[in-house]
Design an enzyme around this catalytic site. Structure first.
Site, PDB file in Angstrom:
ATOM      1  N   ASP A 123     -30.955  31.496 -38.324  1.00  9.45           N
ATOM      2  CA  ASP A 123     -29.542  31.369 -38.007  1.00  9.45           C
ATOM      3  C   ASP A 123     -28.815  31.186 -39.339  1.00  9.45           C
ATOM      4  O   ASP A 123     -29.448  30.864 -40.356  1.00  9.45           O
ATOM      5  CB  ASP A 123     -29.334  30.162 -37.087  1.00  9.45           C
ATOM      6  CG  ASP A 123     -27.882  29.909 -36.774  1.00  9.45           C
ATOM      7  OD1 ASP A 123     -27.198  30.860 -36.356  1.00  9.45           O
ATOM      8  OD2 ASP A 123     -27.431  28.774 -36.974  1.00  9.45           O
TER       9      ASP A 123
ATOM     10  N   ASP B 290     -24.995  29.747 -39.908  1.00  8.77           N
ATOM     11  CA  ASP B 290     -24.175  28.542 -40.002  1.00  8.77           C
ATOM     12  C   ASP B 290     -24.962  27.302 -39.599  1.00  8.77           C
ATOM     13  O   ASP B 290     -25.478  27.229 -38.481  1.00  8.77           O
ATOM     14  CB  ASP B 290     -22.932  28.674 -39.124  1.00  8.77           C
ATOM     15  CG  ASP B 290     -21.947  29.676 -39.698  1.00  8.77           C
ATOM     16  OD1 ASP B 290     -21.582  29.528 -40.873  1.00  8.77           O
ATOM     17  OD2 ASP B 290     -21.554  30.613 -38.972  1.00  8.77           O
TER      18      ASP B 290
ATOM     19  N   ASP C 143     -30.468  25.376 -36.097  1.00  6.80           N
ATOM     20  CA  ASP C 143     -29.924  24.021 -36.101  1.00  6.80           C
ATOM     21  C   ASP C 143     -29.357  23.594 -34.763  1.00  6.80           C
ATOM     22  O   ASP C 143     -28.964  22.433 -34.610  1.00  6.80           O
ATOM     23  CB  ASP C 143     -28.835  23.884 -37.174  1.00  6.80           C
ATOM     24  CG  ASP C 143     -27.574  24.662 -36.822  1.00  6.80           C
ATOM     25  OD1 ASP C 143     -26.477  24.069 -36.879  1.00  6.80           O
ATOM     26  OD2 ASP C 143     -27.676  25.852 -36.497  1.00  6.80           O
TER      27      ASP C 143
END
Length: 200
Positions: free
Chosen positions: A16, A18, A172
């Site tokens: 991922d 961001d 995250d």
């Protein structure tokens, strides 16, 4: 704080962007807050992190419903991205993830698999000097269903010609981890900034 990986050999790393590669979530929250303020809408930090990984259109739709507003999705998205771009000079990489990127680059193919726009992902990676590390970018609008559906990760595996079960995902958000699991992939959860700070 080291970021331990699952045991085994992996044929590809899927990241991922961001909050995973780019320590961008605090900057995104500031941009969201400023953009939404122009429409008289609030987006508390706790809710922002709870909704991490959701498509922008869904976020705006839910905020509209919660606050009885009719904010135009495209206009909010453009304004948020504009404000985020202004903050890019302050962007840094997540050190624990950067260490794995530097260690494994050239040994296994890398892809970025993101719910953000291609322009946003490219801007972040270029700012960090990492754009050339990635063989593939899979961004918003380039797969059928958003996370927690597995589509984005399965698209990356197919384009890299690597079996899903041979991919390792760095994420995250809970939605991202759920998507990786649904795709049959091992995953590593990247702690949020506040969690990393607490571990120091």
């Amino acid at each position: 704080m080291a970021l331990p990986l699952p045991t085994g050999e992996f044929g590809a790393y899927l990241f991922d962007c961001d909050g995973t590669i780019a320590d961008s979530m605090p900057l995104h929250h500031v941009a969201w807050t400023a953009a939404l303020h122009e429409w008289g809408c609030e987006f508390p930090e706790e809710l922002f992190y709870a909704w991490g990984g959701r498509p922008v259109a869904d976020i705006v739709a839910d905020l509209n419903e919660r606050h009885g507003l009719a904010m135009p999705v495209e206009a909010v998205l453009r304004r948020q991205e504009e404000l985020y771009e202004q903050a890019l000079p302050r962007l840094t990489a997540v050190p624990e993830v950067l260490a794995h990127i530097e260690d494994a680059h050239g040994r296994v193919p890398f892809a970025v698999v993101s719910g953000s726009t291609r322009e946003g992902v490219t801007g972040s990676l270029r700012t960090l000097g990492l754009l050339d590390r990635f063989d593939l970018l899979v961004c918003a609008g380039e797969y059928a269903r958003a996370k927690p559906a597995p589509d984005a990760f399965l698209t990356a595996a197919r384009l890299l010609d690597v079996a899903p079960e041979s991919c390792l995902v760095f994420e995250d958000t809970d939605l991202g981890i759920q998507a990786a699991t649904a795709a049959g992939m091992a995953s590593v959860r990247v702690p949020h900034p506040r969690e990393r700070a607490a571990a120091l």
